[in-house]
Design a protein around this motif. Structure first.
Motif, PDB file in Angstrom:
ATOM      1  N   GLY B 222     -10.567  10.069  -2.236  1.00 13.36           N
ATOM      2  CA  GLY B 222      -9.139   9.922  -1.974  1.00 13.36           C
ATOM      3  C   GLY B 222      -8.587   8.584  -2.405  1.00 13.36           C
ATOM      4  N   ILE B 223      -7.270   8.478  -2.351  1.00 12.46           N
ATOM      5  CA  ILE B 223      -6.601   7.245  -2.737  1.00 12.46           C
ATOM      6  C   ILE B 223      -5.436   6.988  -1.802  1.00 12.46           C
ATOM      7  CG2 ILE B 223      -4.980   8.385  -4.334  1.00 12.46           C
ATOM      8  CD1 ILE B 223      -5.294   5.964  -6.187  1.00 12.46           C
ATOM      9  N   GLY B 224      -5.220   5.707  -1.510  1.00  8.26           N
ATOM     10  CA  GLY B 224      -4.030   5.322  -0.770  1.00  8.26           C
ATOM     11  C   GLY B 224      -3.373   4.175  -1.497  1.00  8.26           C
ATOM     12  N   ILE B 225      -2.073   4.263  -1.701  1.00  5.51           N
ATOM     13  CA  ILE B 225      -1.339   3.132  -2.279  1.00  5.51           C
ATOM     14  C   ILE B 225      -0.173   2.817  -1.345  1.00  5.51           C
ATOM     15  CG2 ILE B 225      -2.001   3.636  -4.671  1.00  5.51           C
ATOM     16  CD1 ILE B 225       0.837   4.767  -5.114  1.00  5.51           C
ATOM     17  N   THR B 226       0.226   1.547  -1.331  1.00  3.47           N
ATOM     18  CA  THR B 226       1.328   1.193  -0.444  1.00  3.47           C
ATOM     19  C   THR B 226       2.612   1.825  -0.977  1.00  3.47           C
ATOM     20  OG1 THR B 226       0.128  -0.826  -0.030  1.00  3.47           O
ATOM     21  CG2 THR B 226       2.358  -0.750   0.764  1.00  3.47           C
ATOM     22  N   GLY B 227       3.452   2.271  -0.035  1.00  5.71           N
ATOM     23  CA  GLY B 227       4.648   3.038  -0.391  1.00  5.71           C
ATOM     24  C   GLY B 227       5.533   2.402  -1.451  1.00  5.71           C
ATOM     25  N   HIS B 228       5.651   1.069  -1.418  1.00  7.47           N
ATOM     26  CA  HIS B 228       6.573   0.448  -2.373  1.00  7.47           C
ATOM     27  C   HIS B 228       6.024   0.476  -3.806  1.00  7.47           C
ATOM     28  CE1 HIS B 228       3.979  -3.007  -1.497  1.00  7.47           C
ATOM     29  NE2 HIS B 228       4.479  -3.608  -2.546  1.00  7.47           N
ATOM     30  N   MET B 229       4.744   0.809  -3.973  1.00  6.82           N
ATOM     31  CA  MET B 229       4.181   0.927  -5.318  1.00  6.82           C
ATOM     32  C   MET B 229       4.325   2.365  -5.848  1.00  6.82           C
ATOM     33  SD  MET B 229       3.321  -2.139  -5.682  1.00  6.82           S
ATOM     34  CE  MET B 229       2.481  -2.166  -7.263  1.00  6.82           C
ATOM     35  N   SER B 230       4.756   3.258  -4.994  1.00 11.50           N
ATOM     36  CA  SER B 230       4.857   4.665  -5.363  1.00 11.50           C
ATOM     37  C   SER B 230       6.231   4.963  -5.966  1.00 11.50           C
ATOM     38  CB  SER B 230       4.640   5.523  -4.106  1.00 11.50           C
ATOM     39  OG  SER B 230       4.906   6.874  -4.358  1.00 11.50           O
ATOM     40  N   GLY B 231       6.285   5.949  -6.827  1.00 15.07           N
ATOM     41  CA  GLY B 231       7.554   6.348  -7.436  1.00 15.07           C
ATOM     42  C   GLY B 231       7.365   6.613  -8.915  1.00 15.07           C
ATOM     43  N   GLU B 232       7.119   5.521  -9.667  1.00 16.94           N
ATOM     44  CA  GLU B 232       6.828   5.676 -11.096  1.00 16.94           C
ATOM     45  C   GLU B 232       5.506   6.429 -11.266  1.00 16.94           C
ATOM     46  OE1 GLU B 232       8.695   4.442 -13.859  1.00 16.94           O
ATOM     47  OE2 GLU B 232      10.195   4.279 -12.252  1.00 16.94           O
ATOM     48  N   VAL B 233       4.522   5.985 -10.484  1.00 22.01           N
ATOM     49  CA  VAL B 233       3.258   6.724 -10.404  1.00 22.01           C
ATOM     50  C   VAL B 233       3.074   7.143  -8.965  1.00 22.01           C
ATOM     51  CG1 VAL B 233       1.991   5.689 -12.316  1.00 22.01           C
ATOM     52  CG2 VAL B 233       1.999   4.554 -10.096  1.00 22.01           C
ATOM     53  N   ARG B 234       2.309   8.199  -8.761  1.00 24.26           N
ATOM     54  CA  ARG B 234       2.119   8.691  -7.399  1.00 24.26           C
ATOM     55  C   ARG B 234       0.632   8.774  -7.061  1.00 24.26           C
ATOM     56  NH1 ARG B 234       6.922  10.206  -5.409  1.00 24.26           N
ATOM     57  NH2 ARG B 234       8.502  10.515  -7.006  1.00 24.26           N
ATOM     58  N   ALA B 235       0.369   8.782  -5.763  1.00 22.75           N
ATOM     59  CA  ALA B 235      -1.016   8.804  -5.290  1.00 22.75           C
ATOM     60  C   ALA B 235      -1.816   9.917  -5.971  1.00 22.75           C
ATOM     61  CB  ALA B 235      -1.040   8.969  -3.768  1.00 22.75           C
ATOM     62  N   LEU B 236      -1.238  11.103  -6.022  1.00 23.38           N
ATOM     63  CA  LEU B 236      -1.998  12.237  -6.561  1.00 23.38           C
ATOM     64  C   LEU B 236      -2.344  12.057  -8.041  1.00 23.38           C
ATOM     65  CD1 LEU B 236      -3.124  15.025  -5.578  1.00 23.38           C
ATOM     66  CD2 LEU B 236      -1.101  16.050  -6.637  1.00 23.38           C
ATOM     67  N   GLU B 237      -1.385  11.548  -8.821  1.00 22.07           N
ATOM     68  CA  GLU B 237      -1.649  11.331 -10.254  1.00 22.07           C
ATOM     69  C   GLU B 237      -2.753  10.290 -10.454  1.00 22.07           C
ATOM     70  OE1 GLU B 237       1.984  10.133 -12.329  1.00 22.07           O
ATOM     71  OE2 GLU B 237       3.069  11.209 -10.764  1.00 22.07           O
TER      72      GLU B 237
END
Lengths: 57, 408
Positions: B222-237
């Protein structure tokens, strides 16, 4: 404007609900409901792990 | 279902079931509601937990233990590996659980302690009277109900509404939540004895990839990224990218998504007639995202405090401060220290992470103590340790070494 949820992508995890500043989102069992209090801030669109939320026009 | 209970607990995750069980054992009349029709499913968790801590609250049962690990291996962006023993690995390394079974086992324990359990039952609001929470509005099979209680406990997870309804703002900012995706993968070559963590801003911006073994050739990846880094790329990708590179022959047999609060302790978790527990109270570890044990620990306290408050016929916020105080003394402090670490680590570049990993190469962290670890880190990274000094306040040996080293 409001957001819509693409149900075939949504993993009904509730992450979007936790960031919604107006409490417009609610996680039902396997889907997200969007209420009229949505203020189009788009934070939910940004944080969704799978990209299931979109802004409706 | 009755018209009134001593305590209503909203949400049957580990925190909710533990609260309900403890309250029932204290002699209270308790209702535990879960909005899903199945407790524990779908999973929204990497399923790692420290076994030493866990054993304090539940007798280990092979039915819900997928794997037992010896420690963790952390990989820096250039692939340098740092091995840590179970003791140093923190609250999410030890057992890898089967949450679907584990959560049910906890709910069952609550039920056997006398708790009434209702599934497919969703809280839709609170009953309020003179500024006190007096129960909940609930929906079950298309019908609306009003159920009274002296105390309502919100254990309703990251998407918690109970706190908000009572005037406690639990809204998370994007940088205060981790957006996560995970596959249960099989046909992959894994080390069954270790949980693995991969760091790096390319792999997982302000986050990490985890591999938690779940039996032969199988693991939660699995992967977790902080919310503010999400948008352009997403956790699932990002997870798919990682898997294509590391496990091209792996097979995905389950997909899990979810959010984890990583905001540190919030200002308030009680109100008149109300307590919040677990992810709803944002009690998960801001560095690792681990929250199973924290929730159970806090739930146990909440159950006891509920009983004390009801015995003294005072369920006011002031009376329930007993809960607030108790959980903050230990866990609150850990969360605050975690925030210091998190804030520092989220600013680290890949080069800095590599330097840090290199400084620990050759240090046997399998046998070292916390002080030994800090010392090893210190020799190579004085600046980092200085930035983190506030978390060592109270640990005398480290405090004095930090001062000595910095001022000389």
């Amino acid at each position: 404007m409001t957001v819509s949820v693409e149900r075939s992508k949504c993993g009904y995890c509730g992450a979007c609900v936790s960031v919604c500043p107006t409490g417009a989102l609610e996680l039902m069992e396997t889907w997200i409901e969007v209420s009229e209090s949505c203020n189009d801030c788009r934070i939910c669109v940004k944080i969704c792990p799978v990209g299931a939320l979109e802004v409706c026009r | 279902m009755k018209e009134r209970y001593d305590v209503i607990v909203v949400g049957a995750g580990p925190g909710g079931s533990m609260t309900a069980k403890t309250a029932a054992k204290e002699g209270l009349d308790v209702l535990l509601i879960e909005k899903r029709q199945q407790i524990g499913d779908p999973v929204r968790c990497a399923e790692g937990v420290n076994k030493v801590y866990l054993k304090e609250y539940i007798e280990p049962d092979p039915a819900w233990i997928s794997a037992e690990v010896k420690g963790s291996k952390v990989y820096s962006p250039d692939g340098t590996m740092v091995e840590m023993s179970e003791e140093l690995s923190g609250a999410e390394v030890g057992y890898v659980l089967e949450r679907k079974v584990f959560d049910r086992a906890l709910a069952r324990e609550a039920a056997l302690a006398g708790v009434e359990v209702m599934v497919k039952t969703r809280a839709t609001g609170l009953l309020m009277e003179d500024g006190f929470v007096k129960g909940i509005k609930a929906e079950y099979m298309g019908k609306q109900y009003e159920i009274m209680a002296d105390i309502v406990v919100g254990a309703d997870g990251i998407e918690s509404k109970v706190g908000r309804w009572a005037g406690i703002d639990t809204t998370l900012k994007p940088r205060d939540m981790c957006t996560c995706a995970q596959y249960l993968m099989t046909n992959i070559d894994i080390d069954p004895d270790f949980c693995k963590f991969y760091l790096g801003n390319k792999i997982a911006p302000v986050g990490y990839v985890w591999i938690f073994p779940k039996g032969r050739n199988t693991a939660n990846v699995g992967i977790g990224i902080t919310g503010h880094m999400s948008g352009e790329v997403r956790a699932l990708e990002l997870l798919d990218e990682f898997i294509n590179k590391h496990y091209p022959d792996g097979k995905k047999i389950e997909m899990v998504v979810g959010g984890v609060p990583v905001c540190g302790s919030i200002a308030r978790t009680v109100s008149n007639g109300l307590m919040l527990v677990g992810d709803a109270a944002r009690q998960s570890d801001p560095v690792t995202g681990g929250g199973i044990f924290n929730s159970m620990w806090a739930g146990d306290i909440a159950g006891k405090v509920a009983a004390n408050a009801i015995r003294r016929s005072d369920v006011s916020a002031e009376s329930l401060q007993e809960y607030e105080k108790k959980w903050r003394v230990e866990l609150g402090r850990d969360l605050d220290m975690g925030m210091v670490v998190k804030e520092r680590f989220t600013r680290m570049t890949d080069d800095e992470l590599n330097t840090l990993a290199h400084s620990l190469e050759g240090v046997d962290l399998g046998s070292t103590t916390l002080i030994g670890l800090v010392w090893a880190l210190f020799k190579a990274n004085k600046k980092l340790l200085w930035d983190l000094r506030s978390i060592f306040i109270g640990i005398k040996e480290i405090e004095s070494e930090v001062k000595k080293e910095v001022y000389t």
